[in-house]
Design a protein around this motif. Structure first.
Motif, PDB file in Angstrom:
ATOM      1  N   ARG A   1     -53.521  29.891-103.674  1.00 52.72           N
ATOM      2  CA  ARG A   1     -54.831  30.457-103.975  1.00 52.72           C
ATOM      3  C   ARG A   1     -55.212  30.417-105.449  1.00 52.72           C
ATOM      4  O   ARG A   1     -56.390  30.293-105.782  1.00 52.72           O
TER       5      ARG A   1
ATOM      6  N   VAL B   1     -45.189  33.296-104.414  1.00 52.32           N
ATOM      7  CA  VAL B   1     -45.764  34.203-105.409  1.00 52.32           C
ATOM      8  C   VAL B   1     -44.769  34.363-106.545  1.00 52.32           C
ATOM      9  O   VAL B   1     -43.624  34.783-106.343  1.00 52.32           O
TER      10      VAL B   1
ATOM     11  N   SER C   1     -45.705  34.579 -99.108  1.00 54.26           N
ATOM     12  CA  SER C   1     -46.767  35.058 -98.229  1.00 54.26           C
ATOM     13  C   SER C   1     -47.316  33.877 -97.444  1.00 54.26           C
ATOM     14  O   SER C   1     -47.418  32.761 -97.968  1.00 54.26           O
TER      15      SER C   1
ATOM     16  N   GLU D   1     -52.169  37.717 -92.414  1.00 51.18           N
ATOM     17  CA  GLU D   1     -51.115  37.409 -93.381  1.00 51.18           C
ATOM     18  C   GLU D   1     -49.811  38.079 -92.970  1.00 51.18           C
ATOM     19  O   GLU D   1     -49.796  39.201 -92.466  1.00 51.18           O
TER      20      GLU D   1
ATOM     21  N   THR E   1     -50.340  33.457 -96.525  1.00 50.42           N
ATOM     22  CA  THR E   1     -51.670  33.071 -97.002  1.00 50.42           C
ATOM     23  C   THR E   1     -51.688  32.766 -98.491  1.00 50.42           C
ATOM     24  O   THR E   1     -52.462  31.917 -98.931  1.00 50.42           O
ATOM     25  N   LYS E   2     -50.854  33.442 -99.277  1.00 44.20           N
ATOM     26  CA  LYS E   2     -50.825  33.202-100.725  1.00 44.20           C
ATOM     27  C   LYS E   2     -49.847  32.110-101.101  1.00 44.20           C
ATOM     28  O   LYS E   2     -49.949  31.512-102.162  1.00 44.20           O
TER      29      LYS E   2
ATOM     30  N   LEU F   1     -58.799  38.030-109.371  1.00 45.75           N
ATOM     31  CA  LEU F   1     -58.248  36.782-108.853  1.00 45.75           C
ATOM     32  C   LEU F   1     -59.214  35.636-109.099  1.00 45.75           C
ATOM     33  O   LEU F   1     -60.395  35.729-108.763  1.00 45.75           O
TER      34      LEU F   1
ATOM     35  N   GLU G   1     -53.826  35.485-110.373  1.00 48.83           N
ATOM     36  CA  GLU G   1     -54.282  36.877-110.376  1.00 48.83           C
ATOM     37  C   GLU G   1     -53.826  37.537-111.673  1.00 48.83           C
ATOM     38  O   GLU G   1     -52.665  37.398-112.084  1.00 48.83           O
TER      39      GLU G   1
ATOM     40  N   ASP H   1     -59.784  32.661-107.540  1.00 46.63           N
ATOM     41  CA  ASP H   1     -59.431  32.023-106.273  1.00 46.63           C
ATOM     42  C   ASP H   1     -59.984  30.601-106.207  1.00 46.63           C
ATOM     43  O   ASP H   1     -61.174  30.375-106.453  1.00 46.63           O
TER      44      ASP H   1
ATOM     45  N   PHE I   1     -50.325  32.483-107.217  1.00 43.79           N
ATOM     46  CA  PHE I   1     -50.247  32.234-105.775  1.00 43.79           C
ATOM     47  C   PHE I   1     -50.379  30.731-105.569  1.00 43.79           C
ATOM     48  O   PHE I   1     -51.417  30.140-105.888  1.00 43.79           O
TER      49      PHE I   1
ATOM     50  N   PHE J   1     -56.629  40.899-100.425  1.00 42.66           N
ATOM     51  CA  PHE J   1     -55.503  40.843-101.355  1.00 42.66           C
ATOM     52  C   PHE J   1     -54.863  42.185-101.685  1.00 42.66           C
ATOM     53  O   PHE J   1     -53.813  42.204-102.295  1.00 42.66           O
TER      54      PHE J   1
END
Length: 867
Positions: free
Chosen positions: A323, A298, A292, A842, A294-295, A348, A326, A350, A320, A398
């Motif tokens: 980030r 994963v 991803s 994203e 933004t993440k 999450l 999760e 974060d 992530f 998310f």
């Protein structure tokens, strides 16, 4: 030639026979149990070195057709389709006990006997209980129960619906042992006729082997063989091993090789799969891997625990790289009837990020949901549907579901209800949570929360009053209420009592229908709001308020006006005659007694927006019906009555082949207000919401006293089962604009499908006494969906959708999916894009690879697919 013989030893040979081979009903039972265990074999691979899977994965739906018989001229099907997929797994039927049956039936072209040995040649069939053995040549020893078969050996039947084909083999009908050579076989399917083979469970076990040995009541071994659940002789995937051992609980193999499309893909030192399909297997699921923007990278893993036959638990975590971590967990329970429970949690931790302005942003949060139902009786049940969300920013950033990402309202409710003979009593508690101002880098988000803690509701349907034609009904509730919003919260619970009885007199004459009614309403609040309103913080008063009113109503419906057009031009255009109907109706409603008490009432739900009104609603509904083609004599069916009513276009009962279908329906309605101020409840310059306007339109339109409402139009066109279109709008004749304008189109033609939705809103905006205001709610959005194929279609399928903000000329989201299905495996890949302002921008790539009865590798879940 047919020969009947008994398997029971002669009386004088019983003792000697038992010394050689103890005959008992217990052995017969073990025989059934042994073959019965094979019926429940299904292929669930647990890779102890790399990963494991379980049969409850959200796997891509791909089909596994029945394995054709060896030597059969029946061609393999081209691939699965929706119809086959729905009916490929019929329910297993429990066979009656056959313990007392000991007769052996033989059929052959020629039969001879050598002492206790029976020799059969040519189209030989031996049947014992529910088992059948076919071969070119069979020799059977009546004393030992040994059977030797050569040439096109086929053994079928048993509680497990076993089918074994081999070049030759030996078996003992009494000890349940045997050896088969050059074998192709299956467990969990049965032959309906000579050409039709169906599976009796959703996890068939198909195998080949140089040698297959039945070593005991619950032992079954395959040497130099393969196992799969795909079409033979060319399966999409298979496992090869020198030896597969099938026990009472599991099938095991060491040093096996996993082949995909006949390509060796993976060496597995040890694999197992459960034998009993009623017992799901706990284990580690296949890892999830994706990327991803933004993440970051994963990586995810989950553990599945099959608690018992009715419940399971899945827990896992995802990392992530940009980030943090999760966590997630899902519990499922399925009880008797409609009883169920499902709980899900994800959160999450974060570690946040710095935006373009150099400000730190943390979007961590938690989201927990629970849904369940329990029926004490057909009339009494308890239901729950609850959600807790700690932060809207977390869900928006998310969640993988776009509709959930843009939703700002959450309603949690738990209630118990008892209904009988038109009476209903319910106890409920609920919580509304709504986002009213999104968080910024300098200010937190603002929410409104409303609670019913709890509420007792009583209601009835209409009942006849004694022997008179009068009809009565009652609605009543007692509730404890609380409201919390920025800069305001009610002190403790506000108690509310509401009683609303009504009396009506339905009348009819010459097609006209009338319904005059009278009702009263008494609502008592333990607290109220300070009036007059002033800008700033709302103020609560400890003074009680008693809101009482009298309600008069009169409803009139004229006879339906209709005309049938049967000219040649009409029949050429529509394929049949056309009937046009017009259904006018008028409703008058008068409510008095609320007055300015409306402004004193605190707002919790629709009960609190009852106001004075003196109004007339008028409207008409027009319909066009076309006659269905008449291909056979009319015959009334229950389905016709449910779909088309109790009369067709000729006035006769709806019937097969001669009923009518609605082509177009168009409803127009509007209200005229004789009391434009609603008893003094109107406040200039802000949105005013009353129960009478909510019942007409979901769009608030009262910002000042007015006499006429917008014109409400609802048009639906249904030219065929493949096409459906709808156009809904609210035309404000006073403001001379469309306050709402929505278009929906849905098309399905074979494997091709398309959808279009257009939504335009230009209505009064929200107003808050604490100073937050917006004069107009204005958006212009479009949704598009195009695709070809389905999750069960063999070959290529492709679909795409997009959400566009036409006012801002921007893309809100888009997705593109490709999938390709073979016989019993499939591959899907997706690209998805989110653009939700500053909260989320994203792009993400997802995939999954599915093997039937094994699971899915990847992170493209069923709920996120476009097909």
């Amino acid at each position: 030639m047919v020969l009947l013989t008994s398997l029971e030893p002669k009386q004088q040979d019983v003792r000697a026979q038992r010394q050689r081979w103890p005959v008992s009903r217990g052995l017969t039972q073990r025989w059934n149990r042994a073959f019965g265990s094979l019926k429940t074999v299904y292929l669930l691979i647990t890779i102890m070195v790399v990963a494991a899977s379980h049969p409850q994965l959200d796997a891509q739906e791909v089909s596994n057709q029945a394995t054709p018989e060896v030597g059969s001229a029946v061609a393999l099907p081209d691939g699965p389709d929706a119809g086959q997929f729905q009916a490929k797994y019929p329910e297993a039927v429990v066979l009656p006990a056959l313990e007392g049956t000991t007769t052996l039936v033989t059929e052959a072209d020629t039969q001879s006997r050598l002492g206790s040995r029976l020799v059969l040649d040519g189209n030989v069939v031996v049947t014992f209980r529910d088992r059948r053995v076919e071969a070119d040549h069979i020799e059977y020893d009546e004393e030992t129960g040994e059977l030797t078969a050569t040439g096109h050996l086929k053994a079928t039947g048993g509680a497990n619906n076993e089918i074994i084909t081999a070049s030759h083999g030996t078996m003992n009908l009494r000890t349940q042992t045997g050896r088969f050579y050059d074998v192709t076989g299956s467990v969990g399917r049965k032959t309906i006729d000579r050409k039709t083979v169906v599976y009796t469970n959703s996890n068939p076990f198909l195998f080949t082997g140089r040698l297959v040995v039945k070593t005991g009541p619950q032992e079954y071994e395959v040497y130099d063989g393969t196992v799969t659940s795909c079409q033979l002789p060319h399966p999409d995937w298979l496992l090869y091993a020198g030896k597969f051992s099938v026990g009472s609980d599991k099938a095991r193999a060491t040093h096996s090789v996993f082949r995909l499309l006949n390509v060796p893909l993976m060496y597995l030192p040890y694999v197992t799969h459960p034998v009993d399909t009623s017992e799901r297997q706990s284990g580690i699921l296949i890892p999830e891997i994706s990327n991803s923007s933004t993440k970051g990278l994963v990586l995810g893993e989950q553990f599945y625990w099959a608690i018992n036959r009715s419940s399971d638990l899945t827990v896992g975590a995802q990392y992530f790289s940009r980030r943090g971590w999760e966590q997630s967990g899902t519990y499922r329970y399925r009880g008797l009837g409609t009883n169920f429970a499902k709980a899900h949690y994800n959160g999450l931790l974060d570690r946040g990020y710095f935006n373009s302005a150099g400000q730190y942003v943390n979007q961590g949060g938690e989201d927990a949901t629970f849904a369940g139902r329990y029926d004490f009786s057909p009339e009494t049940r308890v239901v729950a549907n609850a959600e807790y969300l700690s932060s809207y920013a977390y869900r928006q950033a998310f969640t993988e579901n776009f509709n959930q990402a843009v939703s700002t309202d959450i309603l949690s409710i738990v209630y118990g209800v008892h209904q009988t003979d038109g009476y209903m009593a319910a106890v409920r508690t609920d919580r509304y949570q709504g986002l009213k101002a999104a968080a910024t880098t300098t200010t937190p988000e603002e929410q409104v929360r409303i609670f019913h803690a709890p509420s007792l509701d009583l209601a009835t349907t209409e009942h006849r009053l004694g022997t008179t034609p009068l009809q009565w009904n009652v609605e009543s509730s007692v509730a404890g209420l609380k409201r919390v919003q920025p800069n305001f919260a009610t002190a403790g619970l506000t108690n509310r009592f509401d009683l609303h009885p009504e009396l009506a007199l339905p009348l009819s004459a010459d097609g006209w229908r009338f319904r005059p009614s009278i009702g009263v309403r008494e609502t008592i609040y333990s607290r109220s709001r300070v009036t007059p309103y002033t800008p700033g913080v709302p103020m609560e008063s400890g003074e009680a308020v008693n809101r009482a009113d009298v309600e008069l109503g009169f409803e009139a419906r004229a006879p339906v006006l209709e005309r049938t057009f049967d000219s040649k031009l009409v029949e050429k255009l529509f394929g049949s005659e056309v009937r046009h109907t017009i259904e006018p109706e008028v409703t008058y409603r008068y409510v008095s007694g609320v007055g300015t008490d409306f402004l004193k009432v605190l707002r919790f739900d629709d009960v609190d927006v009852v106001s004075n009104t003196n109004e007339l609603e008028y409207g008409t509904t027009q319909r066009l019906f076309v006659r269905r083609p008449q291909s056979k004599p009319c015959k009334t069916t229950e389905a016709d009555v449910q779909e088309y009513g109790d009369a067709d276009m000729s006035g006769e009962p709806a019937s097969t082949g001669c009923g009518g279908r609605e082509l177009i329906s168009w409803r127009l309605t509007q209200k005229y207000f004789f009391d434009s101020s609603f008893g003094g409840a109107i406040i200039d310059g802000r949105r005013n919401i009353f129960d009478t306007t909510l019942a007409l339109s979901g769009i608030a339109f009262l910002t000042e006293p007015r006499e006429i409402s917008p014109l409400i139009s609802r048009l639906r066109v249904h030219p065929s089962d493949k096409l459906d279109a709808e156009w809904d709008f609210d035309l404000d004749t006073g403001a001379k604009k469309f306050t709402s304008n929505n278009v929906l189109v849905d098309l399905h033609e074979g494997n091709t499908f398309a959808g279009l939705s257009y939504a335009r809103l230009n209505a009064p905006g929200r107003f808050y006494t604490e100073g937050v205001s917006s004069s107009v709610s204005n958006f212009n959005q479009m949704r598009i969906l195009l695709g070809y194929g389905s999750p069960t279609k063999s070959g290529l399928s492709v679909a795409a959708n997009a959400g566009l903000d036409l006012r801002l000329s921007s893309l809100q989201y888009a997705a593109l999916q490709f999938s390709y299905n073979w016989d019993c495996c499939g591959f899907s890949v997706e690209y998805r894009k989110y653009e939700l302002g500053a909260v989320r921008n994203e792009s993400v790539e997802r995939f999954n690879f599915t093997l039937v009865n094994i699971g899915t590798a990847g992170n493209l879940r069923k709920a996120e697919r476009l097909f």
